[in-house]
Design a protein around this motif. Structure first.
Motif, short mmCIF file in Angstrom:
data_model
loop_
_atom_site.label_atom_id
_atom_site.label_comp_id
_atom_site.label_asym_id
_atom_site.label_seq_id
_atom_site.Cartn_x
_atom_site.Cartn_y
_atom_site.Cartn_z
N SER A 30 -39.38 10.03 136.22
CA SER A 30 -40.04 9.34 137.34
C SER A 30 -41.21 8.53 136.79
O SER A 30 -41.57 8.65 135.62
N PRO A 31 -41.85 7.72 137.65
CA PRO A 31 -43.05 6.99 137.18
C PRO A 31 -44.18 7.94 136.82
O PRO A 31 -45.17 7.53 136.23
N TYR A 59 -45.78 15.51 143.76
CA TYR A 59 -44.77 14.46 143.61
C TYR A 59 -43.42 14.94 144.19
O TYR A 59 -42.76 14.23 144.94
N ARG A 60 -43.06 16.17 143.86
CA ARG A 60 -41.79 16.72 144.35
C ARG A 60 -41.77 16.78 145.89
O ARG A 60 -40.76 16.48 146.52
N GLU A 110 -43.82 10.63 134.91
CA GLU A 110 -43.50 11.37 133.68
C GLU A 110 -44.71 11.37 132.74
O GLU A 110 -45.42 10.37 132.65
N ASP A 112 -41.17 13.25 147.02
CA ASP A 112 -39.87 12.70 146.62
C ASP A 112 -38.69 13.45 147.22
O ASP A 112 -37.71 12.85 147.63
N ARG A 113 -38.77 14.78 147.26
CA ARG A 113 -37.59 15.56 147.65
C ARG A 113 -37.67 16.10 149.07
O ARG A 113 -36.68 16.60 149.59
N ALA A 133 -41.30 15.93 137.19
CA ALA A 133 -41.60 14.49 137.21
C ALA A 133 -40.84 13.75 136.10
O ALA A 133 -40.99 12.52 135.96
N ASP A 171 -49.95 7.61 140.33
CA ASP A 171 -48.90 7.56 139.31
C ASP A 171 -49.11 8.67 138.27
O ASP A 171 -48.41 8.75 137.27
N ARG A 176 -39.45 12.20 151.58
CA ARG A 176 -38.59 11.02 151.54
C ARG A 176 -37.27 11.22 152.30
O ARG A 176 -36.91 10.39 153.14
#
Ligand SMILES: *Cc1c(COP(=O)(O)O)cnc(C)c1O
Length: 394
Positions: free
Chosen positions: A364-365, A120-121, A367, A124-125, A361, A113, A128
């Protein structure tokens, strides 16, 4: 490794200078030459002279770097030939190759987290939309990581330690056990510590990820990434995908990274010493509300850091009294600390994660606090660094 170095295992500093780097067989050059070449002449069809056919598949300069990285993360596994290093065009190229080797549409991963924004990107992008979903978990809480795992579907527990930018510390051995119980692998992004400070494979991790752009390269002059894996079967699959997907490190980039690695140990010692002194200024400063550094006795990861790290690293983050504007003003006033992204070079850098490295971020969680400032403490003279920070804080 040259057998003439003796039978006892060479130390880290020795491996950093020599592993994978025998004097060149043809000329005796003491450092591996930059084999700036795409293809290799064959003596008759399939008659390879030195085992090389095309530089995406293999290149001697990249091989030297790969062997060196394997030796630094796991000396005995590298000597036995079971641990393998793979060098990529960037840290994110290494990460992408790993995700696409271990996961498939329908898989699940546990991610930190608090993590590098680009990681993260990627999840997520890119992963996912491909069909791989993720759950962020607080890595300092082993039970929370266990709860985030979906048995049967979770293929990887992905951790960073210390994390970027909050310097949280995850217990590698404990999380390896949790991942393995569920049939998942433990991946450790070891960029912040470097193998000099922490060797995750020896603590139970399955794959180590590096942005070699940072401490391993060490001079802010090259972008690169690496994977080191101690499972021969997974290592083979990763090597296959390195070639099949093609995100390899070029020969000059591999050479620059090898050159940086030779001084990793001495640089890290100075990064750590300077960072410690910088935290002494920050913890007592009335414009600073909180300091994040694993070397501080009050840091919640301090005990785990003492257990699994040689020293606490060169990254320091802190919150500035007065919110985002005050934090941005500190970044703008710094002079010797250069305002810029990235980290791990000999020169000191300062940045505002919320608007720079971790802007992706936002919302998002993952941040980050908007009053946070992150320092990559370099190896300039300590008095100059402390003086600059004191003036920047006002
Ligand atoms: C920079 C960084 C990455 C990404 O590496 P690149 O070389 O920029 O692609 C991954 N993880 C961490 C912790 C980083 O700091």
């Amino acid at each position: 490794m040259d057998a003439s170095l003796g039978s006892s295992a060479p130390g880290f500093e020795t491996l950093a200078i020599h592993a994978g780097q025998e004097p060149d067989a043809a000329t005796g050059a003491v450092v591996p030459p930059i084999y700036q070449v795409s293809t290799y002449a064959q003596d008759g069809v399939g008659g390879l002279r030195g085992g090389y056919e095309y530089s995406r598949s293999a290149n001697p300069t990249r091989d030297a770097l790969q062997e060196c990285l394997a030796a630094l993360e796991d000396p005995s596994g590298a000597a036995a030939g079971t641990t393998r290093g793979l060098a990529f065009a960037s840290g994110l190229a290494a990460e992408d190759t790993l995700v696409r080797t271990v996961c498939a549409p329908g898989s699940h991963v546990v991610i930190p987290d608090d993590a590098y924004g680009g990681t993260y990107r990627l999840f997520d992008r890119v992963a996912r939309p491909w069909g791989v979903d993720y759950t962020p978990a607080r890595l300092t809480d082993v039970a929370a990581v266990r709860a985030a795992i979906e048995p049967g579907r979770t293929r990887m527990v992905w951790i960073e330690t210390p994390t970027n930018p909050l310097l949280r510390v995850a217990d590698i051995a404990a999380l390896a056990a949790v991942a393995h119980e569920a049939g998942a692998i433990l991946v450790v992004d070891n960029t912040f510590a470097s193998p000099y400070l922490q060797q995750p494979l020896l603590l139970g991790a399955d794959v180590v990820v590096h942005s070699t752009t940072k401490y391993l390269g060490g001079h802010s002059d090259v972008v690169g990434g690496a994977l080191v894996c101690n499972d021969p079967e997974l290592g083979e699959q990763l090597a296959y995908h390195q070639n099949a997907m093609g995100a390899v490190a070029g020969p000059f980039d591999a050479w620059l990274t090898l050159r940086g690695i030779k001084t990793l140990a001495v640089r890290m010692d100075r990064h750590c010493a300077n960072a410690r002194a910088v935290t002494d200024l920050l913890v007592d400063h009335d414009r600073v509300s909180e300091v994040f550094y694993p070397g501080l006795a009050g840091h919640d990861g301090h005990d785990v850091a003492v257990k699994q790290m040689r020293d606490f690293g060169g990254m320091v983050s802190f919150r500035v009294v007065g919110g985002q504007d005050a934090a941005v003003a500190v970044c703008d006033r710094a002079r010797l600390f250069t305002l810029g992204e990235s980290l791990g070079g000999v020169e000191s850098l300062i940045e505002h994660p919320g608007r720079m490295t971790h802007a992706s971020a936002a919302g998002s969680p993952l941040e980050v606090p908007d009053d946070l400032v992150r320092l990559s403490v370099g190896i300039e003279h300590l008095d100059d660094l402390v003086g600059d920070l004191a003036q920047a804080l006002g």
